[in-house]
Design an enzyme around this catalytic site. Structure first.
Site, PDB file in Angstrom:
ATOM      1  N   ASP A   1      75.295  44.292  -5.021  1.00  0.00           N
ATOM      2  CA  ASP A   1      74.985  45.143  -6.172  1.00  0.00           C
ATOM      3  C   ASP A   1      76.130  46.140  -6.381  1.00  0.00           C
ATOM      4  O   ASP A   1      76.563  46.812  -5.446  1.00  0.00           O
ATOM      5  CB  ASP A   1      73.676  45.897  -5.953  1.00  0.00           C
ATOM      6  CG  ASP A   1      73.284  46.715  -7.177  1.00  0.00           C
ATOM      7  OD1 ASP A   1      72.662  46.136  -8.081  1.00  0.00           O
ATOM      8  OD2 ASP A   1      73.602  47.918  -7.220  1.00  0.00           O
ATOM      9  N   ILE A   2      76.645  46.204  -7.627  1.00  0.00           N
ATOM     10  CA  ILE A   2      77.709  47.164  -7.941  1.00  0.00           C
ATOM     11  C   ILE A   2      77.107  48.567  -7.963  1.00  0.00           C
ATOM     12  O   ILE A   2      76.160  48.830  -8.696  1.00  0.00           O
ATOM     13  CB  ILE A   2      78.366  46.839  -9.286  1.00  0.00           C
ATOM     14  CG1 ILE A   2      78.928  45.414  -9.278  1.00  0.00           C
ATOM     15  CG2 ILE A   2      79.470  47.844  -9.610  1.00  0.00           C
ATOM     16  CD1 ILE A   2      79.495  44.965 -10.610  1.00  0.00           C
TER      17      ILE A   2
ATOM     18  N   ASN B   1      78.900  51.748 -17.816  1.00  0.00           N
ATOM     19  CA  ASN B   1      78.502  51.473 -19.191  1.00  0.00           C
ATOM     20  C   ASN B   1      78.378  52.758 -20.001  1.00  0.00           C
ATOM     21  O   ASN B   1      78.779  52.820 -21.164  1.00  0.00           O
ATOM     22  CB  ASN B   1      77.175  50.709 -19.212  1.00  0.00           C
ATOM     23  CG  ASN B   1      77.348  49.238 -18.894  1.00  0.00           C
ATOM     24  OD1 ASN B   1      78.406  48.665 -19.179  1.00  0.00           O
ATOM     25  ND2 ASN B   1      76.346  48.627 -18.316  1.00  0.00           N
TER      26      ASN B   1
ATOM     27  N   ASP C   1      81.164  44.747 -19.521  1.00  0.00           N
ATOM     28  CA  ASP C   1      81.183  43.281 -19.448  1.00  0.00           C
ATOM     29  C   ASP C   1      82.463  42.779 -18.806  1.00  0.00           C
ATOM     30  O   ASP C   1      82.448  41.817 -18.021  1.00  0.00           O
ATOM     31  CB  ASP C   1      81.042  42.693 -20.857  1.00  0.00           C
ATOM     32  CG  ASP C   1      79.637  42.842 -21.415  1.00  0.00           C
ATOM     33  OD1 ASP C   1      78.730  43.191 -20.638  1.00  0.00           O
ATOM     34  OD2 ASP C   1      79.451  42.602 -22.623  1.00  0.00           O
TER      35      ASP C   1
ATOM     36  N   GLU D   1      73.879  43.859 -12.877  1.00  0.00           N
ATOM     37  CA  GLU D   1      75.064  43.965 -12.017  1.00  0.00           C
ATOM     38  C   GLU D   1      74.778  43.446 -10.605  1.00  0.00           C
ATOM     39  O   GLU D   1      75.500  43.762  -9.667  1.00  0.00           O
ATOM     40  CB  GLU D   1      75.527  45.428 -11.940  1.00  0.00           C
ATOM     41  CG  GLU D   1      74.585  46.376 -11.208  1.00  0.00           C
ATOM     42  CD  GLU D   1      73.500  46.947 -12.099  1.00  0.00           C
ATOM     43  OE1 GLU D   1      72.898  47.956 -11.741  1.00  0.00           O
ATOM     44  OE2 GLU D   1      73.252  46.369 -13.181  1.00  0.00           O
TER      45      GLU D   1
END
Length: 375
Positions: free
Chosen positions: A255-256, A263, A272, A298
Site C-alpha cells: 500500500d502506498i 491526489n 495516475d 493504491e
C-alpha cells in the site's frame, strides 16, 4: 465457453454456462463498429435516424429463456474511448417468439442500464438513451440464466427507419458478415450491390468499409484480466494463480503510504502517473515468476509462487527500500507499507485476509515497514 459457427446462412452461438461465484453469467455475440488495429478516433456509427430493429434469433435447444439486445454508445463528454466501461449501455431483455417473423424492437423501448448510471455517477441529463455514436452491438443470453448448454440461432439483425442511406445499411451489414465471403454479402444485398458497382468510388467505399469493420466472437470472462491504468493484473486475473498446485506460496500486500495527499496536492492526473510508475517499478524489481495485481486504489498484491516466508520478507524489504529511494515525478517522496504471509492449510480468501491484516498492522506501526503474518 462459447463458439460461433455459420450454417446455411445463419450464425449459431454455442454457449456452456457454468456455475461460479459471478452472479450474472452470460455469453454473447459482439459486433464492433470501430477498428481496433488502427489509431483510435472514438468514431462509431449514427443509428439515431432508425426507429426499430428486427432481431431474428432464438434458442434452438431451450425454451422460456430470454435474450438481451444491447447497443454501446460512446460520448466524449463523459466517457473515455480507451475505457469501454464508460460506454453507455442501452438495451432491452426480450423473450424471442417462435414464429417465422423476426422480433421487432422499437429503439425508443431501449433503456440505459440503471447499474451503469449509478456506477458512472452521471448527471440526469446524460441518463437517457443515445444512438449518435454507437461503437458496439451485443446480443447475449438474458438475466438469471441457469448453468447448462445453450445454442442461439441468429439469422439476421435489421434496422428500419424513415430515412435510409447506402452507407448506413452497408456499415451495419458488413460488420455483421465480415467473416463471410464478399460474394455472400453481394448475394444477400443485391440491391446494394447494384448501386455499388455503378461507380468506381462506390466500389472503393465498400473496400474501405470492409477493411475498417470486423466481427469478433469472444469467450467472455466475468471481468477483464488487466487493470487498464497500470497494466497489472486485477482480481479476476490473479484468481487463477491460487488454483494451481504449489508447494509454497507467499503473498505481500503493498500500500502506498499517504497516497491521498498526492491526489489532493498534485491532482489525479499526477496520481495516475504515480500509480503506473509504481506498478512498473515493482514489476521490474521482482522475479519474472511473480505476479503483480492491482487490488484497488493504491493497494497492490504481489503473488510469489514457490517462495518461503523468509524470502518473501527479504523481497518486501528490498522493494520497500527501492520505493523510498526512487526518483518520482515532481520530486514526490513516496514510501510503502507491506504485509507478508505464506499460505497454510487454509482457503485463498483466509490467506489473503491474513496478508491484509499484516498490512494494516504495518500502517498502525507507522508505515514504511514490513510486517509478517505468522500462520
Amino acid at each position: 465457453m462459447a463458439t460461433l459457427t455459420e450454417e446455411d446462412g445463419k450464425w449459431l452461438l454455442t454457449c456452456h454456462i457454468v456455475a461460479s461465484d459471478y452472479n450474472w453469467p452470460f455469453c454473447e455475440i459482439s459486433i464492433n463498429f470501430f477498428n481496433e488495429q488502427e489509431q483510435p478516433t472514438g468514431q462509431g456509427i449514427d443509428l439515431s435516424s432508425f426507429t426499430s430493429v428486427y432481431v431474428k434469433a432464438r434458442y434452438i435447444n431451450q425454451e422460456h429463456n430470454s435474450l438481451r439486445f444491447q447497443l454501446r454508445n460512446f460520448n466524449p463528454l463523459y466517457g473515455q474511448f480507451d475505457d469501454q466501461g464508460t460506454w453507455k449501455y442501452v438495451g432491452i431483455e426480450f423473450w424471442p417468439q417462435r414464429s417465422p417473423q423476426a422480433n421487432e424492437i422499437p429503439l425508443k423501448s431501449l433503456q440505459v442500464a440503471s447499474w451503469w448510471i449509478a456506477e458512472q455517477k452521471l448527471p440526469i441529463k446524460y441518463a437517457v438513451p443515445e444512438f449518435t455514436n454507437v461503437m458496439m452491438l451485443e446480443l447475449s443470453t438474458g438475466n438469471n440464466i441457469q448453468p447448462g448448454q445453450y445454442v442461439i440461432e441468429l439469422e439476421h439483425i435489421k434496422f428500419t427507419g424513415k430515412y435510409f442511406t447506402n452507407n448506413q445499411v452497408l456499415l451495419f451489414l458488413i460488420s455483421l458478415w465480415a467473416c463471410s465471403a464478399v460474394g455472400f454479402l453481394f448475394f444477400n444485398l443485391s440491391w446494394s450491390r447494384k448501386q455499388l458497382i455503378e461507380t468506381k468510388s462506390k466500389a472503393e467505399e465498400l473496400r474501405q468499409l470492409n477493411q475498417l469493420l470486423n466481427v469478433k466472437t469472444k469467450e467472455l470472462k466475468d471481468q477483464a484480466e488487466r487493470d487498464p491504468l497500470t497494466g497489472a493484473l486485477n482480481r479476476a486475473g490473479i484468481k487463477t494463480i491460487f488454483t494451481k498446485e504449489l508447494e509454497v506460496l507467499s503473498v505481500m500486500f503493498i500500500d502506498i503510504d499517504y497516497f491521498k495527499s498526492v491526489n489532493d496536492r498534485y491532482g489525479h492526473t499526477v496520481g495516475d502517473e504515480v500509480l503506473k510508475a509504481f506498478a512498473k517499478l515493482i514489476s521490474n524489481n521482482c522475479r519474472f515468476t511473480d505476479f503483480l495485481a492491482r487490488w484497488g486504489g493504491e493497494e497492490f498484491l504481489l503473488v510469489c509462487p514457490n517462495t518461503s516466508l523468509k524470502d518473501a520478507y527479504d523481497l518486501a524489504q528490498a522493494l520497500r527500500n527501492i520505493i523510498s529511494h526512487h526518483q518520482w515525478i515532481q520530486d514526490i517522496q513516496l514510501t510503502a507499507s507491506f504485509g507478508v504471509a505464506q499460505q497454510g492449510d487454509e482457503s485463498p480468501t483466509a490467506f489473503i485476509e491474513r496478508a491484509d491484516k499484516a498490512l494494516y498492522d504495518a500502517k498502525v506501526r507507522g508505515r514504511n515497514q514490513v510486517v509478517i503474518s505468522e500462520y
